[in-house]
Design a protein around this motif. Structure first.
Motif, PDB file in Angstrom:
ATOM      1  N   ARG A 305       3.877   2.708  -6.420  1.00 23.36           N
ATOM      2  CA  ARG A 305       3.485   4.106  -6.630  1.00 23.36           C
ATOM      3  C   ARG A 305       2.902   4.297  -8.020  1.00 23.36           C
ATOM      4  NH1 ARG A 305       8.135   5.366  -3.316  1.00 23.36           N
ATOM      5  NH2 ARG A 305       9.440   5.669  -5.131  1.00 23.36           N
ATOM      6  N   PHE A 308      -0.661   3.049  -8.052  1.00 26.09           N
ATOM      7  CA  PHE A 308      -1.553   3.954  -7.331  1.00 26.09           C
ATOM      8  C   PHE A 308      -1.647   5.301  -8.043  1.00 26.09           C
ATOM      9  CE2 PHE A 308      -2.405   6.758  -3.519  1.00 26.09           C
ATOM     10  CZ  PHE A 308      -3.689   6.287  -3.300  1.00 26.09           C
ATOM     11  N   VAL A 310       0.622   7.770  -8.153  1.00 29.70           N
ATOM     12  CA  VAL A 310       1.383   8.921  -7.656  1.00 29.70           C
ATOM     13  C   VAL A 310       2.657   9.120  -8.452  1.00 29.70           C
ATOM     14  CG1 VAL A 310       0.616   9.277  -5.296  1.00 29.70           C
ATOM     15  CG2 VAL A 310       2.208   7.448  -5.789  1.00 29.70           C
ATOM     16  N   GLU A 311       3.049   8.096  -9.205  1.00 28.22           N
ATOM     17  CA  GLU A 311       4.222   8.241 -10.046  1.00 28.22           C
ATOM     18  C   GLU A 311       3.784   7.867 -11.454  1.00 28.22           C
ATOM     19  OE1 GLU A 311       7.985   5.796  -9.482  1.00 28.22           O
ATOM     20  OE2 GLU A 311       8.053   7.269  -7.872  1.00 28.22           O
ATOM     21  N   PRO A 330      -3.684   9.396  -8.239  1.00 23.53           N
ATOM     22  CA  PRO A 330      -4.257   8.669  -7.108  1.00 23.53           C
ATOM     23  C   PRO A 330      -5.789   8.707  -7.109  1.00 23.53           C
ATOM     24  CG  PRO A 330      -2.514  10.122  -6.376  1.00 23.53           C
ATOM     25  CD  PRO A 330      -2.717  10.404  -7.817  1.00 23.53           C
ATOM     26  N   ARG A 331      -6.351   9.801  -7.619  1.00 30.81           N
ATOM     27  CA  ARG A 331      -7.813   9.893  -7.603  1.00 30.81           C
ATOM     28  C   ARG A 331      -8.437   8.791  -8.450  1.00 30.81           C
ATOM     29  NH1 ARG A 331      -9.419  14.673  -5.606  1.00 30.81           N
ATOM     30  NH2 ARG A 331     -11.399  14.741  -6.701  1.00 30.81           N
ATOM     31  N   ILE A 334      -8.095   5.539  -6.540  1.00 28.36           N
ATOM     32  CA  ILE A 334      -9.029   5.496  -5.425  1.00 28.36           C
ATOM     33  C   ILE A 334     -10.448   5.225  -5.929  1.00 28.36           C
ATOM     34  CG2 ILE A 334     -10.120   6.932  -3.646  1.00 28.36           C
ATOM     35  CD1 ILE A 334      -7.326   8.241  -3.270  1.00 28.36           C
ATOM     36  N   LEU A 340      -3.167   2.387  -1.701  1.00 25.33           N
ATOM     37  CA  LEU A 340      -1.772   2.142  -1.320  1.00 25.33           C
ATOM     38  C   LEU A 340      -1.547   2.542   0.135  1.00 25.33           C
ATOM     39  CD1 LEU A 340       1.256   1.591  -2.032  1.00 25.33           C
ATOM     40  CD2 LEU A 340       1.402   3.983  -2.719  1.00 25.33           C
ATOM     41  N   PRO A 342       1.530   3.420   1.947  1.00 27.54           N
ATOM     42  CA  PRO A 342       2.907   3.625   1.492  1.00 27.54           C
ATOM     43  C   PRO A 342       3.940   3.269   2.547  1.00 27.54           C
ATOM     44  CG  PRO A 342       1.880   5.721   1.952  1.00 27.54           C
ATOM     45  CD  PRO A 342       0.835   4.688   2.181  1.00 27.54           C
ATOM     46  N   SER A 348       4.326  10.082   3.802  1.00 32.15           N
ATOM     47  CA  SER A 348       3.351   9.964   2.714  1.00 32.15           C
ATOM     48  C   SER A 348       2.016   9.396   3.174  1.00 32.15           C
ATOM     49  CB  SER A 348       3.872   9.058   1.608  1.00 32.15           C
ATOM     50  OG  SER A 348       5.250   9.091   1.526  1.00 32.15           O
ATOM     51  N   GLY A 349       2.036   8.600   4.212  1.00 31.51           N
ATOM     52  CA  GLY A 349       0.812   7.919   4.598  1.00 31.51           C
ATOM     53  C   GLY A 349      -0.127   8.814   5.375  1.00 31.51           C
ATOM     54  N   LEU A 362      -9.837  11.879   5.444  1.00 31.53           N
ATOM     55  CA  LEU A 362      -9.276  12.721   4.381  1.00 31.53           C
ATOM     56  C   LEU A 362      -9.603  12.289   2.945  1.00 31.53           C
ATOM     57  CD1 LEU A 362      -7.737  15.327   4.068  1.00 31.53           C
ATOM     58  CD2 LEU A 362      -5.630  14.037   4.045  1.00 31.53           C
ATOM     59  N   PRO A 363      -9.335  11.044   2.559  1.00 32.96           N
ATOM     60  CA  PRO A 363      -9.609  10.726   1.150  1.00 32.96           C
ATOM     61  C   PRO A 363     -11.091  10.539   0.851  1.00 32.96           C
ATOM     62  CG  PRO A 363      -8.577   8.863   2.263  1.00 32.96           C
ATOM     63  CD  PRO A 363      -8.724   9.938   3.281  1.00 32.96           C
ATOM     64  N   ARG A 416      -8.368   4.491   6.856  1.00 30.92           N
ATOM     65  CA  ARG A 416      -8.968   5.413   5.900  1.00 30.92           C
ATOM     66  C   ARG A 416      -9.397   4.678   4.642  1.00 30.92           C
ATOM     67  NH1 ARG A 416      -3.951   8.928   3.705  1.00 30.92           N
ATOM     68  NH2 ARG A 416      -4.544  10.213   5.454  1.00 30.92           N
ATOM     69  N   TRP A 417      -8.665   3.648   4.246  1.00 32.12           N
ATOM     70  CA  TRP A 417      -9.073   2.920   3.042  1.00 32.12           C
ATOM     71  C   TRP A 417     -10.209   1.953   3.344  1.00 32.12           C
ATOM     72  CZ3 TRP A 417      -7.534   6.122  -0.066  1.00 32.12           C
ATOM     73  CH2 TRP A 417      -6.232   6.581  -0.147  1.00 32.12           C
TER      74      TRP A 417
ATOM     75  N   ARG B 183     -10.504  21.719   4.296  1.00 34.60           N
ATOM     76  CA  ARG B 183      -9.731  20.609   4.858  1.00 34.60           C
ATOM     77  C   ARG B 183      -8.599  20.229   3.915  1.00 34.60           C
ATOM     78  NH1 ARG B 183     -11.407  16.517   8.170  1.00 34.60           N
ATOM     79  NH2 ARG B 183     -12.529  18.095   9.334  1.00 34.60           N
ATOM     80  N   TYR B 184      -8.897  20.204   2.615  1.00 32.39           N
ATOM     81  CA  TYR B 184      -7.861  19.866   1.632  1.00 32.39           C
ATOM     82  C   TYR B 184      -6.741  20.902   1.667  1.00 32.39           C
ATOM     83  CZ  TYR B 184     -10.991  16.428  -0.516  1.00 32.39           C
ATOM     84  OH  TYR B 184     -11.789  15.357  -0.746  1.00 32.39           O
ATOM     85  N   ASN B 191       1.238  18.819   4.569  1.00 33.14           N
ATOM     86  CA  ASN B 191       2.076  17.755   4.002  1.00 33.14           C
ATOM     87  C   ASN B 191       1.570  17.419   2.606  1.00 33.14           C
ATOM     88  OD1 ASN B 191       3.327  15.393   3.258  1.00 33.14           O
ATOM     89  ND2 ASN B 191       3.235  14.475   5.287  1.00 33.14           N
ATOM     90  N   GLU B 193       2.740  15.852   0.167  1.00 31.55           N
ATOM     91  CA  GLU B 193       2.924  14.488  -0.318  1.00 31.55           C
ATOM     92  C   GLU B 193       1.834  13.569   0.226  1.00 31.55           C
ATOM     93  OE1 GLU B 193       6.841  12.964   0.262  1.00 31.55           O
ATOM     94  OE2 GLU B 193       6.210  10.920  -0.228  1.00 31.55           O
ATOM     95  N   ALA B 194       1.618  13.648   1.529  1.00 33.03           N
ATOM     96  CA  ALA B 194       0.585  12.795   2.117  1.00 33.03           C
ATOM     97  C   ALA B 194      -0.786  13.170   1.569  1.00 33.03           C
ATOM     98  CB  ALA B 194       0.606  12.919   3.637  1.00 33.03           C
ATOM     99  N   ARG B 196      -1.399  14.187  -1.404  1.00 35.82           N
ATOM    100  CA  ARG B 196      -1.496  13.583  -2.724  1.00 35.82           C
ATOM    101  C   ARG B 196      -1.795  12.085  -2.612  1.00 35.82           C
ATOM    102  NH1 ARG B 196       1.294  13.137  -7.518  1.00 35.82           N
ATOM    103  NH2 ARG B 196       3.195  12.334  -6.624  1.00 35.82           N
ATOM    104  N   TYR B 197      -1.144  11.439  -1.651  1.00 41.68           N
ATOM    105  CA  TYR B 197      -1.391  10.016  -1.438  1.00 41.68           C
ATOM    106  C   TYR B 197      -2.830   9.768  -0.968  1.00 41.68           C
ATOM    107  CZ  TYR B 197       3.323   8.181  -2.153  1.00 41.68           C
ATOM    108  OH  TYR B 197       4.515   7.787  -2.709  1.00 41.68           O
ATOM    109  N   ALA B 198      -3.453  10.793  -0.410  1.00 40.95           N
ATOM    110  CA  ALA B 198      -4.849  10.634   0.000  1.00 40.95           C
ATOM    111  C   ALA B 198      -5.784  10.970  -1.154  1.00 40.95           C
ATOM    112  CB  ALA B 198      -5.152  11.514   1.201  1.00 40.95           C
ATOM    113  N   GLY B 199      -5.216  11.241  -2.324  1.00 40.94           N
ATOM    114  CA  GLY B 199      -6.049  11.481  -3.491  1.00 40.94           C
ATOM    115  C   GLY B 199      -6.475  12.923  -3.675  1.00 40.94           C
ATOM    116  N   ILE B 200      -5.836  13.846  -2.950  1.00 42.50           N
ATOM    117  CA  ILE B 200      -6.205  15.256  -3.089  1.00 42.50           C
ATOM    118  C   ILE B 200      -5.450  15.855  -4.275  1.00 42.50           C
ATOM    119  CG2 ILE B 200      -6.060  17.526  -1.987  1.00 42.50           C
ATOM    120  CD1 ILE B 200      -6.321  16.035   0.691  1.00 42.50           C
TER     121      ILE B 200
END
Lengths: 504, 330
Positions: A305, A308, A310-311, A330-331, A334, A340, A342, A348-349, A362-363, A416-417, B183-184, B191, B193-194, B196-200
């Motif tokens: 984490r 990546f 997030v922490e 994370p940005r 990325i 990551l 997770p 989280s995923g 999404l990302p 997605r990655w 969308r964001y 969610n 947390e998810a 954030r993990y997607a970089g938002i």
């Protein structure tokens, strides 16, 4: 001992609209017998156990206890026959203490209609149970202070105090460390000695090898076979589960990786929030798979984490192909091609209420948008291609991710990655709770990515997995990196020694 | 889309029933009044709806409207602000208040309910204090014709607030349902947390949404101020946040976040106003006003819950069918 089975399920069928989930399945368990119920995800294990536990109704078949047919229409009925279910996801209340959890819904009371809880009695009795299970805690400890393994033992204590004669354990070790798993298996042995029967559902076949008196294999909602104690071995089980040989489960972990000097991913002095006193330094070459072994709580996920973003991490130096990077979120990660996958994919995923298309894009949404407006056709096309290229099984990209199986959900996170061009991929427990077939596919994908020059980190608590997939294995113990093993040094013992901190 | 259709049908049915019992419902003047109300309430309800989609809540809308109304009157009549400056200042203040909420919620991790509840109390108190608890009007200030027109005028027979609502709804519809930001917003609400993990950048998305809500509240506030033409600091805008929440929920927003639509919110607002109108026209005792609304919202949300579950069951059946087909073919 096993002449008249304690209980039998015969010819159990369950049809859901459009699909037969169980087709004439039988299962019997003798007194004090440990029966492993194995099969791939979707084979019908959960459905069968939910029928036994009274959570869903069967269409056909009979359930007998000591030869006499019984009706189980609710979890309460099941409990009255001494059937207790330890679910994969813990169902303890962590705002209450140990005793309160053990006696939940069965609190001894006094004061007649006032129903005051007999606190003295529940603490006394809970204390006895807690000792019996070898837990070094008191019955007044709040559940929130316990590890997952301890919480699970509290659940077992609850089952025992309810007078359980059959305990169903659904993937009990999926979030336990090796030592904790050891202890759980010992407890299963003890329960067996006390004539409690166990139905043990697990994907971890070596556990089954160790403790099961019999293994019952389900495949596609049917009995696929049964193995007696002496016949249980890894290969036989896998063959029965998938109905074919899984040759080359792990392919391509190369003997010698071509490491290009200065290329790849280098981490120096990474200090995580959880272990601020220890720092981690390691490198992953391009095309290399670096496994991370260790006990749960060794700080591997925190490391992932932090990498990546997030922490927070303290004064870490991260280099990619010789270029220093700053990762503040994370940005940043990325944008540098560090991704990551997770540990907890549902939390989280993925956004499980989003559909597959929305999850994949999404990302990388800007790639499907012009002037910040999303081009749905383009987005959908990318999702369809992603599903095809890594074999995500869904009838449509508009399917809610929640409805996909674990393996396919994991592929969606990966997909997605892959819409970017990854340079570093960090997998945290990539195959937890995923069936054998999907596991093999994910291993292949990991090797393929490495072959394409991606630096891959795989954090795994499954020994077979980390030994099978890695080119090198880094082992952590309580926040420290205790060693890095080359392929020639790989062995279960070597990893365990480093993971338990007995060396280094 | 189906969700909106459901409550749209409910709206149409209500209109038909009301007009059958009392044909005055269809009188031009009644329809115009109704549309004016829908417009004024709809604009801030959209803002509140967006906040609800983030998984938050904004309880201070009504009090903020009271404060803004008082400030607008005082800027124009007492402090001699030019009209343009006054309007900009008003919208600016509202956006700043929204930003304040957003920052407290995202940077200090405070709960939206608490932050905005404090806002509800605080702004009402300030409104009453700065105005000495005196009702404010706009007196004889010149040049307010355009603002009066915005609140009370018609464009080709359509009340201006309704026209404004349509424009604002169209813009927010594009932003929410077609843009990356939207969308964001859904991802964050569903969610965080998810997301954030997607970089938002979830914190900024949430904070920005409170700012937008503030801006839309200010626009509604201007309309209401000139519509009522007098602002009583203690009562102006009282409980309007509840109308906004009710409209959003009726329109398919979930208070758990991550769900809702602009069209739904607008139809929800319309439904609420039609209900109020219906209570009047059908000579139902006006004391039952709230009871009728409460009952209709309850039924609406209940029906929606049932539809959602049914749709999800259909998808699960689809998955099962697919795996069954695969099992057969292999």
């Amino acid at each position: 001992m096993n002449n008249t089975p304690l209980f039998e399920m015969e010819g159990i069928s369950k049809r859901f609209p459009g699909v037969v989930a169980l087709d004439q399945v039988s299962l019997s368990v003798g007194e004090g017998e440990v029966v492993a119920l194995i099969g791939e995800n979707g084979a019908g294990k959960s459905t069968l156990m939910n029928i036994l536990g009274g959570a869903i109704a069967r269409n056909d078949g009979t359930i007998k206890i000591k030869g006499a047919p019984v009706e189980i229409n609710s979890p309460r009925d099941a409990a009255s026959y001494g059937i207790e279910f330890i679910h994969q996801e813990l169902s303890v209340l962590d705002n209450l203490d140990v005793a309160a959890n053990i006696f939940l819904r069965r609190e001894p009371t006094f004061g007649g209609p006032l129903k005051l809880i007999d606190r003295r009695r529940i603490y006394k009795e809970a204390e006895v149970l807690v000792r019996k299970l070898g837990l070094d805690i008191t019955s007044r400890t709040p559940l929130s202070q316990l590890s997952i393994a301890q919480q699970q033992l509290v659940e077992i204590a609850r089952a025992l105090s309810a007078g359980a004669r059959i305990i169903i354990m659904d993937e009990p070790t999926s979030s336990l460390t090796l030592t904790e798993t050891r202890r759980l298996l010992d407890i299963v042995h003890d329960l067996k000695k006390q004539n409690v029967s166990i139905i043990y559902i697990s994907h971890r076949l070596h556990e089954v090898e160790e403790i099961a008196d019999r293994a019952v294999v389900l495949r596609d909602g049917k009995n696929a076979g049964e193995l007696q104690r002496s016949e249980i071995n890894h290969e036989r089980m896998v063959r029965m589960m998938v109905g074919r040989d899984l040759k080359e489960f792990f392919t391509g972990a190369s003997e010698s990786v071509s490491k290009v000097d200065g290329e790849g991913f280098a981490v120096r002095r990474l200090r995580t929030l959880r272990y601020p006193k220890n720092n981690l330094s390691f490198g992953v070459a391009r095309g290399e798979v670096l496994g991370f072994a260790g006990l749960v709580g060794a700080g591997r996920s925190e490391m992932a984490r932090a990498l990546f973003g997030v922490e927070e991490a303290h004064e870490t130096e991260v280099e990619l192909d010789g270029q220093a990077l700053r990762i503040n979120g994370p940005r940043d990660a990325i944008s540098h091609g560090i991704y990551l996958i997770p540990e907890d994919r549902r939390q989280s995923g993925l956004i499980v209420d989003f559909n597959v298309r929305e999850n994949i894009s999404l990302p990388n949404l800007d790639a499907y948008a012009s002037a910040k407006l999303i081009n749905f056709a383009k987005e959908k096309k990318a999702a369809v291609e992603a599903c095809k290229s890594i074999n995500i099984k869904t009838p449509t990209p508009e399917m809610r991710a929640a409805n996909l199986s674990g393996g396919n959900q994991q592929k969606v996170v990966l997909a997605r990655w892959l819409t970017f061009s990854p340079r570093v991929l960090i997998f945290d427990e990539p195959t937890r709770g995923i069936d054998v077939g999907a596991k093999a596919e994910i291993y292949q994908l990991i090797r393929k990515l490495a072959a394409n020059g991606v630096s891959v980190i795989v954090i795994s608590s499954e020994m077979e997995e980390v030994l099978g997939i890695s080119d090198r294995i880094a082992v952590m113990h309580e926040g420290r990196l205790t060693g890095i093993l080359e392929r020639s040094q790989f062995s279960e013992e070597a990893v365990m020694r480093l993971a338990t901190g007995t060396e280094g | 889309m189906k969700k909106e259709l459901g409550i749209f049908v409910l709206l149409v049915v209500l209109c038909i029933i009301t007009s059958l019992i009392n044909p005055n419902f269809l009188a031009v003047i009644n329809l115009q009044n109704l549309a004016r109300q829908i417009g004024a309430f709809g604009i801030f309800s959209i803002g509140l709806g967006l906040v609800i989609i983030t998984g938050g809540i904004e309880l201070s809308v009504g009090s903020m409207m009271g404060l803004l109304g008082v400030l607008l009157s005082m800027m124009l009549t007492q402090w001699g602000f030019p009209i343009g400056i006054a309007l900009l200042a008003l919208i600016g203040v509202a956006m700043l208040l929204g930003l304040g909420h957003g920052l407290l919620i995202t940077r200090l991790n405070m709960q939206p309910f608490i932050v905005t509840l404090c806002g509800l109390l605080f702004y009402r108190g300030i409104a009453r204090f700065v105005s000495n608890d005196e009702t404010k009007g706009f007196g004889t200030v010149a040049g307010l014709d355009f603002l009066r027109f915005l609140a009370n005028g018609n464009l080709a027979g359509i009340p201006m607030p309704f026209v404004l609502l349509i424009i604002i709804a169209a813009i927010t519809w594009v932003v929410l349902h077609r843009s990356v930001y939207g969308r964001y917003l859904f991802a964050t609400g569903r969610n965080p947390e998810a997301a954030r993990y997607a970089g938002i950048d979830t914190k900024n998305i949430v904070a920005l949404t409170y700012v937008i809500c503030g801006a839309l509240t200010a626009i509604s506030g201007i309309i209401f101020a000139f519509y009522t033409n007098s602002v009583s600091p203690a009562n102006h805008g009282n409980a309007y946040e509840l109308y906004g929440i009710a409209a959003a929920v009726l329109g398919g927003c979930s208070l758990r976040g991550g769900e809702g639509s602009v069209i739904g919110i607008v139809i929800g607002t319309a439904l609420l106003q039609v209900l109020r109108n219906l209570v009047n026209l059908l000579e139902i005792p006006s004391s039952l006003d709230f009871a009728v609304m409460g009952a209709v919202i309850l039924v609406g949300v209940m029906a929606d819950q049932i539809f959602t579950e049914r749709r999800n069951r259909r998808q699960i059946a689809m998955m099962r069918e697919m795996s069954a087909r695969e099992a057969q073919s292999s």
